[in-house]
Every structure is written in C-alpha cells, then in structure tokens.
Design an enzyme around this catalytic site. Sequence first.
Site, PDB file in Angstrom:
ATOM      1  NE  ARG A 168      -4.258  -1.516   0.395  1.00  0.00           N
ATOM      2  CZ  ARG A 168      -4.406  -2.597  -0.373  1.00  0.00           C
ATOM      3  NH1 ARG A 168      -3.491  -2.915  -1.278  1.00  0.00           N
ATOM      4  NH2 ARG A 168      -5.472  -3.358  -0.257  1.00  0.00           N
ATOM      5  CD  GLU A 189      -3.496   3.493  -4.684  1.00  0.00           C
ATOM      6  OE1 GLU A 189      -4.526   2.836  -4.909  1.00  0.00           O
ATOM      7  OE2 GLU A 189      -2.424   2.985  -4.322  1.00  0.00           O
ATOM      8  CG  HIS A 216      -3.826  -0.420  -6.236  1.00  0.00           C
ATOM      9  ND1 HIS A 216      -4.059   0.145  -5.003  1.00  0.00           N
ATOM     10  CD2 HIS A 216      -3.860  -1.765  -6.023  1.00  0.00           C
ATOM     11  CE1 HIS A 216      -4.218  -0.806  -4.098  1.00  0.00           C
ATOM     12  NE2 HIS A 216      -4.096  -1.978  -4.692  1.00  0.00           N
TER      13      HIS A 216
HETATM   14  P1  NAP Z   1      -0.543 -12.159   4.151  1.00  0.00           P
HETATM   15  O1  NAP Z   1      -0.544 -13.567   3.662  1.00  0.00           O
HETATM   16  O2  NAP Z   1      -1.278 -11.823   5.386  1.00  0.00           O
HETATM   17  O3  NAP Z   1       0.986 -11.729   4.284  1.00  0.00           O
HETATM   18  C1  NAP Z   1       1.416 -10.568   4.876  1.00  0.00           C
HETATM   19  C2  NAP Z   1       2.753 -10.841   5.534  1.00  0.00           C
HETATM   20  O4  NAP Z   1       3.260  -9.603   6.045  1.00  0.00           O
HETATM   21  C3  NAP Z   1       2.615 -11.805   6.708  1.00  0.00           C
HETATM   22  O5  NAP Z   1       3.294 -12.989   6.427  1.00  0.00           O
HETATM   23  C4  NAP Z   1       3.200 -11.063   7.895  1.00  0.00           C
HETATM   24  O6  NAP Z   1       4.120 -11.929   8.580  1.00  0.00           O
HETATM   25  C5  NAP Z   1       3.940  -9.872   7.257  1.00  0.00           C
HETATM   26  N1  NAP Z   1       3.865  -8.710   8.135  1.00  0.00           N
HETATM   27  C6  NAP Z   1       2.777  -8.181   8.752  1.00  0.00           C
HETATM   28  N2  NAP Z   1       3.143  -7.150   9.527  1.00  0.00           N
HETATM   29  C7  NAP Z   1       4.480  -7.021   9.385  1.00  0.00           C
HETATM   30  C8  NAP Z   1       5.432  -6.143   9.936  1.00  0.00           C
HETATM   31  N3  NAP Z   1       5.107  -5.200  10.817  1.00  0.00           N
HETATM   32  N4  NAP Z   1       6.723  -6.282   9.560  1.00  0.00           N
HETATM   33  C9  NAP Z   1       7.099  -7.248   8.691  1.00  0.00           C
HETATM   34  N5  NAP Z   1       6.239  -8.119   8.141  1.00  0.00           N
HETATM   35  C10 NAP Z   1       4.934  -8.001   8.488  1.00  0.00           C
HETATM   36  O7  NAP Z   1      -1.116 -11.187   3.037  1.00  0.00           O
HETATM   37  P2  NAP Z   1      -0.975 -11.298   1.434  1.00  0.00           P
HETATM   38  O8  NAP Z   1      -2.129 -12.027   0.894  1.00  0.00           O
HETATM   39  O9  NAP Z   1       0.401 -11.755   1.096  1.00  0.00           O
HETATM   40  O10 NAP Z   1      -1.157  -9.736   1.059  1.00  0.00           O
HETATM   41  C11 NAP Z   1      -0.282  -8.777   1.584  1.00  0.00           C
HETATM   42  C12 NAP Z   1      -0.704  -7.373   1.239  1.00  0.00           C
HETATM   43  O11 NAP Z   1      -0.433  -7.098  -0.123  1.00  0.00           O
HETATM   44  C13 NAP Z   1      -2.182  -7.044   1.383  1.00  0.00           C
HETATM   45  O12 NAP Z   1      -2.555  -6.790   2.714  1.00  0.00           O
HETATM   46  C14 NAP Z   1      -2.335  -5.830   0.497  1.00  0.00           C
HETATM   47  O13 NAP Z   1      -2.101  -4.647   1.244  1.00  0.00           O
HETATM   48  C15 NAP Z   1      -1.227  -6.002  -0.540  1.00  0.00           C
HETATM   49  N6  NAP Z   1      -1.785  -6.307  -1.866  1.00  0.00           N
HETATM   50  C16 NAP Z   1      -1.619  -5.431  -2.878  1.00  0.00           C
HETATM   51  C17 NAP Z   1      -2.125  -5.714  -4.128  1.00  0.00           C
HETATM   52  C18 NAP Z   1      -1.951  -4.776  -5.277  1.00  0.00           C
HETATM   53  O14 NAP Z   1      -2.779  -4.776  -6.161  1.00  0.00           O
HETATM   54  N7  NAP Z   1      -0.901  -3.985  -5.307  1.00  0.00           N
HETATM   55  C19 NAP Z   1      -2.828  -6.897  -4.354  1.00  0.00           C
HETATM   56  C20 NAP Z   1      -2.977  -7.765  -3.285  1.00  0.00           C
HETATM   57  C21 NAP Z   1      -2.437  -7.473  -2.048  1.00  0.00           C
HETATM   58  P3  NAP Z   1       4.278 -11.794  10.178  1.00  0.00           P
HETATM   59  O15 NAP Z   1       2.879 -11.835  10.729  1.00  0.00           O
HETATM   60  O16 NAP Z   1       5.130 -12.953  10.568  1.00  0.00           O
HETATM   61  O17 NAP Z   1       4.960 -10.485  10.391  1.00  0.00           O
HETATM   62  C1  GLV Z   2      -5.469  -5.171  -3.645  1.00  0.00           C
HETATM   63  O1  GLV Z   2      -4.781  -4.214  -3.480  1.00  0.00           O
HETATM   64  C2  GLV Z   2      -5.797  -6.116  -2.626  1.00  0.00           C
HETATM   65  O2  GLV Z   2      -5.481  -5.861  -1.456  1.00  0.00           O
HETATM   66  O3  GLV Z   2      -6.417  -7.136  -2.956  1.00  0.00           O
END
Ligand code: NAP
Ligand code: GLV
Length: 326
Positions: free
Chosen positions: A237, A266, A285
């Site tokens: 984000r 955004e 995005h």
């Molecule tokens: P996820 O499986 O929950 O993974 C997030 C990871 O971040 C977790 O493994 C967590 O590990 C780590 N984390 C959380 N807080 C942290 C901190 N303070 N310091 C370091 N690591 C930390 O989520 P995901 O499905 O991979 O998605 C992640 C994020 O990507 C979403 O929340 C969203 O904001 C973003 N995203 C963006 C797009 C886009 O279009 N650009 C699309 C999809 C997702 P720990 O709990 O061990 O710290």
């Molecule tokens: C997109 O940014 C998502 O969080 O799915």
Amino acid sequence: MKKKVIIYDRIEEPVLSTLKEEFDVQIFKEQDAHKDPDFLPFLQETEGIIGLDFPGKSDVLDQAPNLKIISNVSVGYNNLDTKELTKRNIMGTNTPDVLTDTVADMAMGLMLSTARRMPELDQYVKQGRWKEAVTTELFGADVHHKTLGIIGMGRIGKAIAQRAHLGFNMDILYHSRTPKPDAEEQFNALHMNLENLLRSSDYVCLITPLTDETKGMIGKKEFQIMKPSAIFINVSRGSTVVEADLIEALKNEEIAAAGLDVYIQEPVDPDNELLKMDNVVTLPHIGSATLETEIKMAELAAENLRAGLNGEKPGNLVNPEVWKKE
Ligand code: NAP
Ligand code: GLV
C-alpha cells in the site's frame, strides 16, 4: 423483501448480475458515492456492502445502523476499522488466495520492467529513436542471480520468492515478524531484521499489509541503508512508504530506481514528482487486475456476503471476534 446491498465502486460480471437478482442493489461509484443524494438514505437501510475500499470507519458506520457485513473485493482490508466493526457486530471479509499468483506475477513484471527499463525503451522505439535507445546509459540491470529482499513473507511474498528463486535463480532474504520455515525450506530464504535485508538486497520488494506498525516503515533512514544500485518495488500500500523520502532518495541517487503499483493518494496526483522520473515505473494499483482473477475475487466476495447475510459464518472473516461474540 430483498435485502438492501450497496455495491461500492465496482464488481465484475457475471457476479454483478447475480447480486442484482438476489438483493435490492444500488451501485455507488467511489468518487461520487458520498456526494450522491441517494447514498446516505440507502446506506441507512443497507445490510450488506460489497466492493473496493469502502471506508469502514466510525463516521460512516454511524450512518449504517442496519449493516451486518462489509465484503471487500481485495485481500487488503486497511479500509476497515476492525475493532469498530466488531464493537458494532458488523462482519468484515476479504478475498485471500485467489489473487496470490496474479499479484506475484505483476510484482515480478514490475521488477523486470524497472530493472530493464522497459517502459522507457518502449517509448524510444515508438518515437523512431531505436539507435538512441541502444546506448550504455540506457542499459538495464540484471535480475537473475541477484539478491531479492522481500518484506512481508506472506501468501504473496512466498509466491514472489517462488518465481524469483526457482525461475530467476535469485537469492532470497526476507523480513517478517515471525520466521516462515516453509519459505526457508522451499526457496532457501533467509529470515533477518529489516536493516540487514536492506543492506544486502539488490532488489527490495515490499508486500506487507498496511497496519499501524507498517505505516511509513520505509523512509529516509531505510533508503539510506539500501545499496545505491538497489531497485525498490512497492506492491503493498502507498502509505507503507514515506513517499517524500522515496522522492528524495531517488533524487539523491541513494537508490537506483523504483517500481510502484501503489501510492499514498490514489489515483496518484498527476503533479506527483514520481511521475516525472525516468527511473520510476508506475502502475495504477493493478496487482490483481486480470479478468480471470477479478472474477474469482468477485465470486469469493459474493460468497462471503451471502453467508454473512444468511446468518452463516463467512469463510474469510477479518474480525473473527465478532462471530465468537454472538
Ligand atoms: P498475508 O498472507 O497476510 O501476508 C502478509 C505478511 O506480512 C505476513 O506474512 C506477515 O508476517 C507480514 N507482516 C505483517 N506485519 C508485518 C510487519 N510489521 N513487519 C514485517 N512483516 C509483516 O497477506 P498477502 O495475501 O500476502 O497480502 C499482503 C498485502 O499485499 C495485502 O494486505 C495488500 O495490502 C497487498 N496487496 C496489494 C495488491 C496490489 O494490487 N498492489 C494486491 C494484493 C495485495 P508476520 O505476521 O510474521 O509479520
Ligand atoms: C489489492 O490491493 C488487494 O489488497 O487485494
């Protein structure tokens, strides 16, 4: 009588048509919703909201006394104040997993296009300046066999590590609050603190959720630790990065380039300095934005909505406490 449901911003067909059959639906586009005279009266009676980035915080929730569920068509749910939702017995849901590979593909694409200066070189070719494009100054940087630091080794972080390690022979470093033994075993990934990761990575990819803890986690100090040749990729984000510090770091050549899918504001302000830099690749995005994946996300979000409105526990509750409470 059909339950009232708001579709916020957009939802893909064929899910949109199904929802219209099942519920009394009104669609409000994000940019106009809060100015639309029909929005507040409909919100007052609404039981469910489905869509993108609905502002689920107390001022808006105050206007929604009948609301039971906000079903995000996204995995990120920083738009929702989960404590406030739970306090009001409102469920929040998201759409994990179905978008993981698509977002990881995009992160790799952003990394490659930034490293190999693809958007910049595309312009040279289209402008008939082929000869000028093939010069030492416009050569890119290798991606294969380099070191990738992933901040946030969750579902998407692991899918990026898989592509980078198995496909591009990259060494993987990662930072997250807890170690991830599966990523260590499968991709030889090394868990470390943020500072060591930043110091040692050729590419730094940020893919954490936006939380109070991650807000502004990459700023002036962190950019100064990175290698001057480092390429920074943000897919998480916009607010996980101090954008003004990123601009300074690029201007001062503290890092080499950046690939960005997300911004503090955004749509990004057209006057934002990042848009004027040749060494910054910008996307609007679109991490999950392939038709196949957007449909899967819409279907999952609709399933969550239906469950919540039928008194069942949705599969992807982001505030599970609300269910235990009832
Ligand atoms: P996820 O499986 O929950 O993974 C997030 C990871 O971040 C977790 O493994 C967590 O590990 C780590 N984390 C959380 N807080 C942290 C901190 N303070 N310091 C370091 N690591 C930390 O989520 P995901 O499905 O991979 O998605 C992640 C994020 O990507 C979403 O929340 C969203 O904001 C973003 N995203 C963006 C797009 C886009 O279009 N650009 C699309 C999809 C997702 P720990 O709990 O061990 O710290
Ligand atoms: C997109 O940014 C998502 O969080 O799915």
